[in-house]
Scaffold this active site. Structure first.
Site, PDB file in Angstrom:
ATOM      1  N   ARG A   1      -1.544  -4.989   7.720  1.00  0.00           N
ATOM      2  CA  ARG A   1      -1.776  -3.552   7.508  1.00  0.00           C
ATOM      3  C   ARG A   1      -2.442  -2.839   9.124  1.00  0.00           C
ATOM      4  O   ARG A   1      -2.472  -1.833   8.826  1.00  0.00           O
ATOM      5  CB  ARG A   1      -2.457  -3.335   6.431  1.00  0.00           C
ATOM      6  CG  ARG A   1      -1.941  -3.657   5.058  1.00  0.00           C
ATOM      7  CD  ARG A   1      -2.780  -2.830   3.805  1.00  0.00           C
ATOM      8  NE  ARG A   1      -2.423  -3.850   2.717  1.00  0.00           N
ATOM      9  CZ  ARG A   1      -1.459  -3.573   1.915  1.00  0.00           C
ATOM     10  NH1 ARG A   1      -0.624  -2.465   2.091  1.00  0.00           N
ATOM     11  NH2 ARG A   1      -1.304  -4.265   0.647  1.00  0.00           N
TER      12      ARG A   1
ATOM     13  N   PRO B   1       6.406   5.559  -0.260  1.00  0.00           N
ATOM     14  CA  PRO B   1       6.442   4.676  -1.371  1.00  0.00           C
ATOM     15  C   PRO B   1       4.959   4.190  -2.034  1.00  0.00           C
ATOM     16  O   PRO B   1       4.199   3.877  -1.468  1.00  0.00           O
ATOM     17  CB  PRO B   1       7.278   3.445  -1.126  1.00  0.00           C
ATOM     18  CG  PRO B   1       7.018   3.222   0.654  1.00  0.00           C
ATOM     19  CD  PRO B   1       6.769   4.616   0.942  1.00  0.00           C
ATOM     20  N   ASN B   2       5.186   4.489  -3.416  1.00  0.00           N
ATOM     21  CA  ASN B   2       4.293   4.163  -4.513  1.00  0.00           C
ATOM     22  C   ASN B   2       3.101   4.843  -4.368  1.00  0.00           C
ATOM     23  O   ASN B   2       2.308   4.780  -5.393  1.00  0.00           O
ATOM     24  CB  ASN B   2       3.796   2.539  -4.051  1.00  0.00           C
ATOM     25  CG  ASN B   2       4.917   1.661  -4.330  1.00  0.00           C
ATOM     26  OD1 ASN B   2       5.473   1.500  -5.304  1.00  0.00           O
ATOM     27  ND2 ASN B   2       5.084   0.761  -3.194  1.00  0.00           N
TER      28      ASN B   2
ATOM     29  N   ARG C   1      -8.174  -4.391   5.671  1.00  0.00           N
ATOM     30  CA  ARG C   1      -7.482  -4.922   4.795  1.00  0.00           C
ATOM     31  C   ARG C   1      -6.628  -6.237   5.439  1.00  0.00           C
ATOM     32  O   ARG C   1      -7.087  -6.584   6.685  1.00  0.00           O
ATOM     33  CB  ARG C   1      -6.742  -4.077   3.978  1.00  0.00           C
ATOM     34  CG  ARG C   1      -7.478  -2.851   3.376  1.00  0.00           C
ATOM     35  CD  ARG C   1      -6.701  -1.722   2.454  1.00  0.00           C
ATOM     36  NE  ARG C   1      -5.784  -2.360   1.396  1.00  0.00           N
ATOM     37  CZ  ARG C   1      -4.732  -1.989   0.971  1.00  0.00           C
ATOM     38  NH1 ARG C   1      -4.351  -0.673   1.235  1.00  0.00           N
ATOM     39  NH2 ARG C   1      -3.880  -2.614  -0.085  1.00  0.00           N
TER      40      ARG C   1
ATOM     41  N   ASP D   1      10.793   6.674  15.233  1.00  0.00           N
ATOM     42  CA  ASP D   1      11.762   7.460  15.972  1.00  0.00           C
ATOM     43  C   ASP D   1      12.131   8.844  15.579  1.00  0.00           C
ATOM     44  O   ASP D   1      12.360   9.811  16.051  1.00  0.00           O
ATOM     45  CB  ASP D   1      13.014   6.672  15.979  1.00  0.00           C
ATOM     46  CG  ASP D   1      12.977   5.453  16.822  1.00  0.00           C
ATOM     47  OD1 ASP D   1      12.147   5.196  17.563  1.00  0.00           O
ATOM     48  OD2 ASP D   1      14.063   4.654  16.886  1.00  0.00           O
TER      49      ASP D   1
ATOM     50  N   ALA E   1       3.631   1.847   2.856  1.00  0.00           N
ATOM     51  CA  ALA E   1       3.971   0.350   3.169  1.00  0.00           C
ATOM     52  C   ALA E   1       5.008   0.671   4.349  1.00  0.00           C
ATOM     53  O   ALA E   1       4.965  -0.247   5.280  1.00  0.00           O
ATOM     54  CB  ALA E   1       4.668  -0.373   2.171  1.00  0.00           C
TER      55      ALA E   1
ATOM     56  N   HIS F   1      -4.164   7.550   5.892  1.00  0.00           N
ATOM     57  CA  HIS F   1      -4.331   6.572   4.874  1.00  0.00           C
ATOM     58  C   HIS F   1      -5.398   6.610   3.994  1.00  0.00           C
ATOM     59  O   HIS F   1      -6.502   6.858   4.486  1.00  0.00           O
ATOM     60  CB  HIS F   1      -4.348   5.088   5.530  1.00  0.00           C
ATOM     61  CG  HIS F   1      -2.991   4.504   6.360  1.00  0.00           C
ATOM     62  ND1 HIS F   1      -1.814   4.532   5.776  1.00  0.00           N
ATOM     63  CD2 HIS F   1      -2.900   4.748   7.628  1.00  0.00           C
ATOM     64  CE1 HIS F   1      -1.047   4.388   6.810  1.00  0.00           C
ATOM     65  NE2 HIS F   1      -1.669   4.497   7.768  1.00  0.00           N
TER      66      HIS F   1
ATOM     67  N   GLU G   1      -1.240  10.754  11.079  1.00  0.00           N
ATOM     68  CA  GLU G   1      -0.852   9.882  10.060  1.00  0.00           C
ATOM     69  C   GLU G   1      -2.265   9.581   9.177  1.00  0.00           C
ATOM     70  O   GLU G   1      -3.524   9.742   9.720  1.00  0.00           O
ATOM     71  CB  GLU G   1      -0.859   8.451  10.653  1.00  0.00           C
ATOM     72  CG  GLU G   1      -0.243   7.401   9.583  1.00  0.00           C
ATOM     73  CD  GLU G   1      -0.015   5.991  10.259  1.00  0.00           C
ATOM     74  OE1 GLU G   1       1.143   5.910  10.903  1.00  0.00           O
ATOM     75  OE2 GLU G   1      -0.725   5.041  10.389  1.00  0.00           O
TER      76      GLU G   1
ATOM     77  N   SER H   1      -6.886   4.533   2.253  1.00  0.00           N
ATOM     78  CA  SER H   1      -7.831   3.147   2.374  1.00  0.00           C
ATOM     79  C   SER H   1      -7.834   3.055   3.682  1.00  0.00           C
ATOM     80  O   SER H   1      -7.203   3.606   4.645  1.00  0.00           O
ATOM     81  CB  SER H   1      -7.012   1.974   1.465  1.00  0.00           C
ATOM     82  OG  SER H   1      -5.831   1.606   2.405  1.00  0.00           O
TER      83      SER H   1
ATOM     84  N   ASN I   1       1.805  10.051   5.220  1.00  0.00           N
ATOM     85  CA  ASN I   1       1.014   8.708   4.776  1.00  0.00           C
ATOM     86  C   ASN I   1       2.255   8.070   4.677  1.00  0.00           C
ATOM     87  O   ASN I   1       2.856   8.173   3.521  1.00  0.00           O
ATOM     88  CB  ASN I   1       0.444   9.035   3.518  1.00  0.00           C
ATOM     89  CG  ASN I   1      -0.046   7.732   3.121  1.00  0.00           C
ATOM     90  OD1 ASN I   1       0.234   6.493   3.631  1.00  0.00           O
ATOM     91  ND2 ASN I   1      -1.412   7.582   2.182  1.00  0.00           N
TER      92      ASN I   1
ATOM     93  N   TYR J   1      -7.333   2.571  -4.351  1.00  0.00           N
ATOM     94  CA  TYR J   1      -6.802   4.073  -4.380  1.00  0.00           C
ATOM     95  C   TYR J   1      -7.427   4.981  -5.197  1.00  0.00           C
ATOM     96  O   TYR J   1      -7.130   6.302  -4.875  1.00  0.00           O
ATOM     97  CB  TYR J   1      -5.222   4.091  -4.446  1.00  0.00           C
ATOM     98  CG  TYR J   1      -4.505   3.014  -3.513  1.00  0.00           C
ATOM     99  CD1 TYR J   1      -4.535   3.149  -2.215  1.00  0.00           C
ATOM    100  CD2 TYR J   1      -3.949   1.968  -3.815  1.00  0.00           C
ATOM    101  CE1 TYR J   1      -3.914   2.450  -1.382  1.00  0.00           C
ATOM    102  CE2 TYR J   1      -3.226   1.042  -3.019  1.00  0.00           C
ATOM    103  CZ  TYR J   1      -3.185   1.342  -1.615  1.00  0.00           C
ATOM    104  OH  TYR J   1      -2.572   0.582  -0.773  1.00  0.00           O
TER     105      TYR J   1
ATOM    106  N   ARG K   1      -1.965   2.734  -9.892  1.00  0.00           N
ATOM    107  CA  ARG K   1      -1.770   1.757  -8.984  1.00  0.00           C
ATOM    108  C   ARG K   1      -3.109   1.178  -8.209  1.00  0.00           C
ATOM    109  O   ARG K   1      -3.815   2.258  -7.933  1.00  0.00           O
ATOM    110  CB  ARG K   1      -0.856   2.191  -7.804  1.00  0.00           C
ATOM    111  CG  ARG K   1      -1.240   2.190  -6.408  1.00  0.00           C
ATOM    112  CD  ARG K   1      -0.069   2.717  -5.356  1.00  0.00           C
ATOM    113  NE  ARG K   1       0.187   1.808  -4.576  1.00  0.00           N
ATOM    114  CZ  ARG K   1       0.228   1.896  -3.332  1.00  0.00           C
ATOM    115  NH1 ARG K   1       0.358   3.182  -2.912  1.00  0.00           N
ATOM    116  NH2 ARG K   1       0.631   0.909  -2.424  1.00  0.00           N
TER     117      ARG K   1
END
Ligand code: DQA
Length: 145
Positions: free
Chosen positions: A110, A9-10, A106, A86, A76, A99, A97, A101, A73, A22, A17
């Site tokens: 997070r 999301p986002n 942070r 799962d 949130a 990210h 994974e 940032s 990624n 970012y 944003r």
């Protein structure tokens, strides 16, 4: 070799944003970056973005039998989603994974990642380059399995 690259999301709002966190590059820039890395590495890639947890679960499930690895990624959902954890466990594909940032620098909420528990690595704080690192890590793992 085929990889799925999934963004939560986002991330479609990149460029708009919180640019101080970012950066100024857009989601399309990120897609182009990932495609260019995969082309160079001779990897087939499917890139997906969704703002919906269930849709991300569906995409992870669809990687089963269709991809050799997953770059994710979860945005949130990283910090909340047992469902994504799962799903990654269910398909049992190597996953990394990413990210943009450095989540460890942070807010404390997070610092927790559920999906990372099913990943071979978590890469954070490298911006777009984190995706390149994840792709190379998966390539190495898949070729040497
Ligand atoms: C993020 C970090 C998350 O904490 C945040 O919710 C995001 C983006 C990153 O790429 O730095 O949406 O995953």
């Amino acid at each position: 070799m085929k990889l799925f690259v999934l963004n939560g999301p986002n991330l479609n709002m990149l460029g708009v944003r919180e640019p101080d966190i970012y950066g100024a590059q857009t989601y399309t820039d990120l897609e182009n970056y990932v495609r260019q890395v995969c082309q160079r590495e001779e990897i087939e890639v499917e890139i997906h973005q969704s703002n919906h947890e269930g849709a991300l679960v569906d995409i992870i499930q669809s990687a089963y039998g269709n991809a050799d690895g997953i770059v994710i990624n979860p945005a949130a959902y990283t910090h909340t989603s047992v469902a994504i954890l799962d799903a990654l466990k269910a398909v049992a594909l190597p996953a990394v994974e990413v990210h943009l940032s450095d989540v460890s620098q942070r807010e404390s909420f997070r610092h927790v990642s559920y999906p990372a528990m099913a990943c071979i690595a978590q890469i954070k704080g490298l911006g777009f380059q984190g995706y390149e690192k994840a792709i190379l890590m998966l390539k190495e793992r898949i070729l040497n399995k």
